[in-house]
Design a protein around this motif. Structure first.
Motif, PDB file in Angstrom:
ATOM      1  N   TYR A   1       0.840  -1.194   0.000  1.00 57.85           N
ATOM      2  CA  TYR A   1       0.000   0.000   0.000  1.00 57.85           C
ATOM      3  C   TYR A   1       0.883   1.256   0.000  1.00 57.85           C
ATOM      4  CZ  TYR A   1      -4.137   2.773   1.041  1.00 57.85           C
ATOM      5  OH  TYR A   1      -5.157   3.679   0.984  1.00 57.85           O
ATOM      6  N   LEU A   2       0.608   2.209  -0.876  1.00 55.19           N
ATOM      7  CA  LEU A   2       1.376   3.454  -1.047  1.00 55.19           C
ATOM      8  C   LEU A   2       2.806   3.227  -1.591  1.00 55.19           C
ATOM      9  CD1 LEU A   2       0.341   5.552   2.119  1.00 55.19           C
ATOM     10  CD2 LEU A   2      -0.587   5.651  -0.185  1.00 55.19           C
ATOM     11  N   MET A   3       2.981   2.128  -2.314  1.00 59.14           N
ATOM     12  CA  MET A   3       4.307   1.831  -2.876  1.00 59.14           C
ATOM     13  C   MET A   3       4.843   2.974  -3.733  1.00 59.14           C
ATOM     14  SD  MET A   3       5.346  -1.093  -5.628  1.00 59.14           S
ATOM     15  CE  MET A   3       5.176  -2.589  -4.723  1.00 59.14           C
ATOM     16  N   ASN A   4       3.968   3.573  -4.497  1.00 58.83           N
ATOM     17  CA  ASN A   4       4.441   4.584  -5.453  1.00 58.83           C
ATOM     18  C   ASN A   4       4.997   5.836  -4.780  1.00 58.83           C
ATOM     19  OD1 ASN A   4       1.946   5.612  -4.679  1.00 58.83           O
ATOM     20  ND2 ASN A   4       1.676   6.684  -6.627  1.00 58.83           N
ATOM     21  N   ARG A   5       4.692   6.006  -3.490  1.00 55.04           N
ATOM     22  CA  ARG A   5       5.221   7.197  -2.790  1.00 55.04           C
ATOM     23  C   ARG A   5       6.546   6.897  -2.094  1.00 55.04           C
ATOM     24  NH1 ARG A   5       0.143   9.700  -0.241  1.00 55.04           N
ATOM     25  NH2 ARG A   5      -1.198   9.806  -2.069  1.00 55.04           N
ATOM     26  N   GLU A   6       6.932   5.641  -2.081  1.00 56.26           N
ATOM     27  CA  GLU A   6       8.123   5.255  -1.312  1.00 56.26           C
ATOM     28  C   GLU A   6       9.382   5.400  -2.170  1.00 56.26           C
ATOM     29  OE1 GLU A   6       7.465   1.675   0.971  1.00 56.26           O
ATOM     30  OE2 GLU A   6       9.614   1.315   1.037  1.00 56.26           O
ATOM     31  N   VAL A   7      10.129   6.463  -1.909  1.00 60.06           N
ATOM     32  CA  VAL A   7      11.326   6.719  -2.728  1.00 60.06           C
ATOM     33  C   VAL A   7      12.348   5.594  -2.529  1.00 60.06           C
ATOM     34  CG1 VAL A   7      13.260   8.317  -3.084  1.00 60.06           C
ATOM     35  CG2 VAL A   7      10.958   9.203  -2.635  1.00 60.06           C
ATOM     36  N   GLY A   8      12.847   5.069  -3.640  1.00 60.94           N
ATOM     37  CA  GLY A   8      13.920   4.063  -3.560  1.00 60.94           C
ATOM     38  C   GLY A   8      13.427   2.633  -3.454  1.00 60.94           C
ATOM     39  N   PHE A   9      12.102   2.410  -3.490  1.00 57.98           N
ATOM     40  CA  PHE A   9      11.577   1.049  -3.334  1.00 57.98           C
ATOM     41  C   PHE A   9      12.112   0.128  -4.431  1.00 57.98           C
ATOM     42  CE2 PHE A   9       8.596  -2.369  -3.997  1.00 57.98           C
ATOM     43  CZ  PHE A   9       8.260  -2.775  -2.717  1.00 57.98           C
ATOM     44  N   VAL A  10      11.976   0.585  -5.684  1.00 57.92           N
ATOM     45  CA  VAL A  10      12.366  -0.264  -6.811  1.00 57.92           C
ATOM     46  C   VAL A  10      13.871  -0.547  -6.781  1.00 57.92           C
ATOM     47  CG1 VAL A  10      12.446  -0.420  -9.333  1.00 57.92           C
ATOM     48  CG2 VAL A  10      10.457   0.568  -8.210  1.00 57.92           C
ATOM     49  N   VAL A  11      14.636   0.481  -6.420  1.00 59.79           N
ATOM     50  CA  VAL A  11      16.095   0.299  -6.358  1.00 59.79           C
ATOM     51  C   VAL A  11      16.439  -0.809  -5.365  1.00 59.79           C
ATOM     52  CG1 VAL A  11      18.269   1.420  -5.717  1.00 59.79           C
ATOM     53  CG2 VAL A  11      16.559   2.673  -7.002  1.00 59.79           C
ATOM     54  N   LYS A  12      15.762  -0.790  -4.221  1.00 58.56           N
ATOM     55  CA  LYS A  12      16.068  -1.798  -3.194  1.00 58.56           C
ATOM     56  C   LYS A  12      15.693  -3.199  -3.695  1.00 58.56           C
ATOM     57  CE  LYS A  12      15.291   1.431   0.526  1.00 58.56           C
ATOM     58  NZ  LYS A  12      14.108   1.926   1.208  1.00 58.56           N
TER      59      LYS A  12
END
Ligand code: ASP
Length: 448
Positions: free
Chosen positions: A314-325
C-alpha cells in the motif's frame, strides 16, 4: 568489399564447395571468404567439428583415437580427391596429425586446438581449389592476420587491437580464405568461439574491413516471420532491422546468434542471409534502418520458461527508492531482470525460471518481505512470453488491440502485457501450455 561467410552445409562435400567457389567468383567484390568446417552431407551424417570433438575426447580419455582420426582424414581426402586437388592433402594431414599429438596446458585448451582444425583445414582446401580453377587465393591464418581473443570464465571476447590488424587484409592480392570459429590468445594458443562461431569471425572481419555487406550463406532461402515448425508456408522476411531481430531473438527466435552479429551491428554493416543452394533467391537483409515494410508486423515468436515475482504494498508509489532496493536484492542473487511491469502499488519482476532456483526464490522472498515490508509477495511460474515485433507498428493505431482481441477470442488469458517506449514490440505473458497456440493465433491475425 564484401565479406562472404559460408556455413558447414555449404562446404559439406566437393559439389557444395564448387557452388561456393562459383558464387564467390561471380562477384569480384567478394574479396574475403570465411569458411566453417565441412558439415553434414545428409541428415544422419556427422559434422567434421563433431568428429574432431570425438577425437579430442578420446585422446583426453587416454585412448589413441585412431578411428576418429581416420574419419576426419577421410572427409578431407575424399573432398580433395573429388576436387582433384590432391597436392594439398599432405599438408592438411600433417596439420591434423601434428596438432593431435601436441601437448596443451589443459584439456580445454587441447579441445580448442583440435576443434579448430575443422575450419583451418577447410580454408586451406578451399584456397587451393580456387587457385586450381584460376583465381588467386590465400589461406589466411588468424594468428598471422591478427585475430586475437581473450577467454575468461568460458566467455570469449575479441581484443580491440584485432580490428586494426585485420583491416590490413584489404591490401592482400587475391581472395582471402579465412577459417571461421577460432582465433589466438596473445600467447599464441588457439581459442574457439562457441558452436556456430564462424558467424562471429565473419562479423569481425566485415567490421574490420568496413565491408559494404556481410553475406552469410546458408541452406535456407530466407528467414520467416514465424517459426516454420509452427506454421506451414510462413511469410518470408526480406528485410529486418538489428533491433527487430534482437527483440525476436529474445523470445526464442534466432535468425543468427545476435551476439555473433555485434561487431557488424556496431559498424552498421548490413548482413545478407543467402542460400548457397539457391543463390537467386532474395534472402533476408538485416539492416540498421529499414527502407521497406512488407507487413505491419515483421515477426512473431514465443518462448517458455519465464516466471514472475509479484509484490504489492500500500502506497508503494510514494516510497522513494523502493524499486532500487528490490532490484539490488535481485542483483545480489546474480539474477537478470527481463521485464518489470508495474502498477501503482504493485510491481512484477519477470525472470527466467531456470535462473530463479528454489533456493534463490526462498532468499529473495525472505529479504524483500523483511527489508521492504511488502504486503504480499508471490511467484508465478510456467509462463511463456509471446512477442509481436515490427518497427512499422509504431505508426499504426490499434496493433495491440488487434493482437489482444485475437488472443482473447482464442480463449487465451493474458497474464502480462508490456510495450516498450520504442513501440517496436508488444509482449504478452501467457501460460506455457498456450505458447505455440498463441503464436499461431497472432500469425493468423497479422499474416492471414
Ligand atoms: N564448425 C563449428 C560448429 O559446428 C563452427 C561453425 O560452423 O560456425 O559449430
Amino acid at each position: 568489399m564484401k565479406v562472404a561467410k559460408f556455413g558447414g552445409s555449404s562446404l559439406a562435400d566437393a559439389a557444395q564447395i564448387k557452388k561456393v567457389c562459383s558464387i564467390l567468383t561471380s562477384d569480384e567484390d567478394r574479396k574475403v571468404l570465411v569458411v566453417s568446417a565441412p558439415g553434414k552431407r545428409y541428415s544422419d551424417d556427422i559434422k567434421v567439428t563433431d568428429l574432431l570433438i570425438a577425437l579430442a575426447d578420446a585422446r583426453i580419455a587416454g585412448q589413441a583415437g585412431n578411428r576418429e582420426l581416420d574419419a576426419v582424414l577421410n572427409r578431407y581426402s575424399s573432398i580433395c580427391e573429388e576436387l582433384d586437388i590432391k597436392d594439398v592433402m599432405p599438408s592438411i594431414e600433417e596439420a591434423i596429425r601434428t596438432r593431435v599429438i601436441e601437448k596443451a596446458d589443459s584439456s580445454e585448451a587441447y579441445m580448442d586446438a583440435v576443434k579448430a582444425l575443422g575450419e583451418d583445414c577447410c580454408a586451406r582446401l578451399v584456397a587451393s581449389y580456387l587457385n586450381k580453377i584460376g583465381f588467386k587465393a590465400n589461406y589466411c591464418n588468424p594468428k598471422v592476420a591478427g585475430l586475437f581473443l581473450k577467454s575468461e570464465m568460458g566467455h570469449v571476447t575479441v581484443l580491440p587491437e584485432s580490428y586494426d590488424q585485420l583491416a590490413l587484409l584489404a591490401e592482400l592480392d587475391g581472395i582471402c580464405v579465412f577459417p571461421g570459429f577460432f582465433g589466438y590468445s596473445k600467447d599464441g594458443k588457439v581459442i574457439t568461439f562457441s558452436r556456430g562461431g564462424s558467424d562471429i569471425t565473419g562479423a569481425i572481419l566485415a567490421a574490420s574491413l568496413h565491408a559494404s555487406v556481410y553475406e552469410n550463406w546458408t541452406d535456407v532461402d530466407n528467414v520467416y516471420a514465424v517459426n516454420p515448425n509452427l506454421v506451414s508456408n510462413p511469410f518470408p522476411v526480406n528485410e529486418i532491422t538489428y533491433d527487430e531481430m534482437r527483440e525476436l531473438a529474445y523470445a526464442g527466435f534466432s535468425v543468427l546468434h545476435e551476439e555473433a552479429l555485434y561487431p557488424a551491428f556496431v559498424k552498421g554493416i548490413p548482413v545478407h542471409i543467402r542460400n548457397t543452394n539457391n543463390p537467386s533467391s532474395k534472402g533476408t537483409r538485416i539492416v540498421s534502418k529499414r527502407r521497406n515494410y512488407d507487413s505491419l508486423v515483421t515477426g512473431i515468436a514465443g518462448e517458455k520458461g519465464f516466471c514472475t515475482l509479484n509484490m504489492s504494498k500500500y502506497l508503494m508509489n510514494r516510497e522513494v527508492g523502493f524499486v532500487v532496493k528490490v532490484l539490488s536484492i535481485i542483483a545480489d542473487e546474480g539474477l537478470s531482470v527481463e521485464h518489470m511491469p508495474s502498477g501503482i502499488d504493485s510491481i512484477s519482476i519477470i525472470l527466467r525460471s531456470a535462473d530463479f532456483t528454489a533456493e534463490k526464490e526462498r532468499r529473495v522472498i525472505e529479504r524483500i518481505s523483511i527489508e521492504l515490508q511488502v504486503d504480499e509477495i508471490s511467484v508465478n511460474r510456467d509462463l511463456a512470453i509471446v512477442m509481436i515485433v515490427g518497427e512499422a507498428m509504431a505508426n499504426t493505431v490499434g496493433t495491440t488491440a488487434r493482437a489482444a482481441t485475437a488472443l482473447s477470442k482464442a480463449g487465451i488469458n493474458l497474464e502480462i502485457i508490456n510495450q516498450g517506449a520504442s513501440e517496436i514490440s508488444v509482449m504478452f505473458g501467457v501460460r506455457e501450455e498456450y505458447c505455440s497456440y498463441a503464436v499461431r493465433v497472432l500469425y493468423k491475425e497479422f499474416f492471414g
